[in-house]
Design a protein around this motif. Structure first.
Motif, PDB file in Angstrom:
ATOM      1  N   MET A   1     -36.059  17.484  65.915  1.00  0.00           N
ATOM      2  CA  MET A   1     -36.980  17.841  64.866  1.00  0.00           C
ATOM      3  C   MET A   1     -38.372  17.322  65.227  1.00  0.00           C
ATOM      4  N   THR A   2     -39.331  18.195  65.198  1.00  0.00           N
ATOM      5  CA  THR A   2     -40.696  17.770  65.485  1.00  0.00           C
ATOM      6  C   THR A   2     -41.342  17.238  64.215  1.00  0.00           C
ATOM      7  N   THR A   3     -42.454  16.581  64.381  1.00  0.00           N
ATOM      8  CA  THR A   3     -43.122  16.002  63.220  1.00  0.00           C
ATOM      9  C   THR A   3     -43.904  17.043  62.431  1.00  0.00           C
ATOM     10  N   ASN A   4     -44.055  18.263  62.940  1.00  0.00           N
ATOM     11  CA  ASN A   4     -44.784  19.303  62.226  1.00  0.00           C
ATOM     12  C   ASN A   4     -43.914  20.010  61.188  1.00  0.00           C
ATOM     13  N   GLN A   5     -42.609  19.831  61.250  1.00  0.00           N
ATOM     14  CA  GLN A   5     -41.730  20.473  60.283  1.00  0.00           C
ATOM     15  C   GLN A   5     -41.585  19.584  59.045  1.00  0.00           C
ATOM     16  N   TYR A   6     -41.611  20.241  57.898  1.00  0.00           N
ATOM     17  CA  TYR A   6     -41.456  19.509  56.651  1.00  0.00           C
ATOM     18  C   TYR A   6     -39.980  19.352  56.323  1.00  0.00           C
ATOM     19  N   THR A   7     -39.666  18.255  55.662  1.00  0.00           N
ATOM     20  CA  THR A   7     -38.281  18.023  55.273  1.00  0.00           C
ATOM     21  C   THR A   7     -37.924  18.884  54.071  1.00  0.00           C
ATOM     22  N   LEU A   8     -36.634  18.964  53.797  1.00  0.00           N
ATOM     23  CA  LEU A   8     -36.156  19.742  52.669  1.00  0.00           C
ATOM     24  C   LEU A   8     -36.673  19.173  51.346  1.00  0.00           C
ATOM     25  N   LEU A   9     -36.731  17.860  51.245  1.00  0.00           N
ATOM     26  CA  LEU A   9     -37.227  17.211  50.026  1.00  0.00           C
ATOM     27  C   LEU A   9     -38.696  17.554  49.784  1.00  0.00           C
ATOM     28  N   PHE A  10     -39.501  17.564  50.838  1.00  0.00           N
ATOM     29  CA  PHE A  10     -40.923  17.877  50.704  1.00  0.00           C
ATOM     30  C   PHE A  10     -41.115  19.327  50.261  1.00  0.00           C
ATOM     31  N   ARG A  11     -40.359  20.241  50.850  1.00  0.00           N
ATOM     32  CA  ARG A  11     -40.467  21.650  50.456  1.00  0.00           C
ATOM     33  C   ARG A  11     -40.005  21.856  49.022  1.00  0.00           C
ATOM     34  N   LEU A  12     -38.952  21.157  48.607  1.00  0.00           N
ATOM     35  CA  LEU A  12     -38.436  21.273  47.253  1.00  0.00           C
ATOM     36  C   LEU A  12     -39.450  20.756  46.234  1.00  0.00           C
ATOM     37  N   VAL A  13     -40.031  19.600  46.506  1.00  0.00           N
ATOM     38  CA  VAL A  13     -41.000  19.014  45.584  1.00  0.00           C
ATOM     39  C   VAL A  13     -42.261  19.870  45.509  1.00  0.00           C
ATOM     40  N   SER A  14     -42.706  20.411  46.635  1.00  0.00           N
ATOM     41  CA  SER A  14     -43.900  21.248  46.599  1.00  0.00           C
ATOM     42  C   SER A  14     -43.650  22.536  45.825  1.00  0.00           C
ATOM     43  N   LYS A  15     -42.450  23.087  45.911  1.00  0.00           N
ATOM     44  CA  LYS A  15     -42.116  24.280  45.137  1.00  0.00           C
ATOM     45  C   LYS A  15     -42.037  23.954  43.646  1.00  0.00           C
ATOM     46  N   PHE A  16     -41.425  22.817  43.294  1.00  0.00           N
ATOM     47  CA  PHE A  16     -41.384  22.390  41.895  1.00  0.00           C
ATOM     48  C   PHE A  16     -42.786  22.165  41.344  1.00  0.00           C
ATOM     49  N   LEU A  17     -43.649  21.538  42.135  1.00  0.00           N
ATOM     50  CA  LEU A  17     -45.017  21.278  41.690  1.00  0.00           C
ATOM     51  C   LEU A  17     -45.771  22.579  41.478  1.00  0.00           C
ATOM     52  N   LYS A  18     -45.577  23.555  42.351  1.00  0.00           N
ATOM     53  CA  LYS A  18     -46.244  24.843  42.209  1.00  0.00           C
ATOM     54  C   LYS A  18     -45.847  25.518  40.902  1.00  0.00           C
ATOM     55  N   TYR A  19     -44.556  25.575  40.616  1.00  0.00           N
ATOM     56  CA  TYR A  19     -44.118  26.251  39.400  1.00  0.00           C
ATOM     57  C   TYR A  19     -44.451  25.459  38.142  1.00  0.00           C
ATOM     58  N   PHE A  20     -44.491  24.143  38.239  1.00  0.00           N
ATOM     59  CA  PHE A  20     -44.902  23.322  37.098  1.00  0.00           C
ATOM     60  C   PHE A  20     -46.370  23.573  36.759  1.00  0.00           C
ATOM     61  N   LEU A  21     -47.206  23.624  37.788  1.00  0.00           N
ATOM     62  CA  LEU A  21     -48.630  23.876  37.547  1.00  0.00           C
ATOM     63  C   LEU A  21     -48.871  25.305  37.064  1.00  0.00           C
ATOM     64  N   LEU A  22     -48.103  26.267  37.560  1.00  0.00           N
ATOM     65  CA  LEU A  22     -48.215  27.632  37.050  1.00  0.00           C
ATOM     66  C   LEU A  22     -47.800  27.713  35.584  1.00  0.00           C
ATOM     67  N   THR A  23     -46.791  26.948  35.202  1.00  0.00           N
ATOM     68  CA  THR A  23     -46.369  26.913  33.804  1.00  0.00           C
ATOM     69  C   THR A  23     -47.452  26.314  32.921  1.00  0.00           C
ATOM     70  N   LEU A  24     -48.062  25.226  33.379  1.00  0.00           N
ATOM     71  CA  LEU A  24     -49.161  24.629  32.614  1.00  0.00           C
ATOM     72  C   LEU A  24     -50.332  25.592  32.487  1.00  0.00           C
ATOM     73  N   PHE A  25     -50.617  26.329  33.553  1.00  0.00           N
ATOM     74  CA  PHE A  25     -51.689  27.311  33.513  1.00  0.00           C
ATOM     75  C   PHE A  25     -51.359  28.424  32.516  1.00  0.00           C
ATOM     76  N   GLY A  26     -50.112  28.847  32.467  1.00  0.00           N
ATOM     77  CA  GLY A  26     -49.688  29.858  31.496  1.00  0.00           C
ATOM     78  C   GLY A  26     -49.819  29.367  30.065  1.00  0.00           C
ATOM     79  N   PHE A  27     -49.456  28.104  29.833  1.00  0.00           N
ATOM     80  CA  PHE A  27     -49.625  27.524  28.499  1.00  0.00           C
ATOM     81  C   PHE A  27     -51.097  27.443  28.123  1.00  0.00           C
ATOM     82  N   ALA A  28     -51.954  27.126  29.080  1.00  0.00           N
ATOM     83  CA  ALA A  28     -53.388  27.064  28.797  1.00  0.00           C
ATOM     84  C   ALA A  28     -53.939  28.445  28.448  1.00  0.00           C
TER      85      ALA A  28
END
Length: 75
Positions: A1-28
């Motif tokens: 594994m090279t250091t340029n690849q993201y781990t599964l945890l990092f990809r999962l958290v970034s996807k959760f953060l994206k949808y959380f922020l989109l939800t907040l934007f929708g509420f706004a």
């Protein structure tokens, strides 16, 4: 594994953060439209959802971000 690849945890958290922020934007957008059009019946519903649903999810997401930062720094 090279250091340029993201781990599964990092990809999962970034996807959760994206949808959380989109939800907040929708509420706004929903809040802005309801107050500008004079429909004040939806405001208590939005506040209830923010307090009961999004606040605990935000705290869980913050904990996941901290775990991810610590995990990536130790890696």
């Amino acid at each position: 594994m090279t250091t340029n690849q993201y781990t599964l945890l990092f990809r999962l958290v970034s996807k959760f953060l994206k949808y959380f922020l989109l939800t907040l934007f929708g509420f706004a957008i929903a809040y802005t439209l309801s107050t500008s059009l004079g429909i004040f019946d939806i405001v208590p519903i939005l506040l209830f959802l923010l307090q009961r649903l999004l606040l605990p999810l935000g705290i869980i997401l913050l904990c996941l971000i901290v775990i991810t930062v610590l995990w990536e720094s130790l890696r």
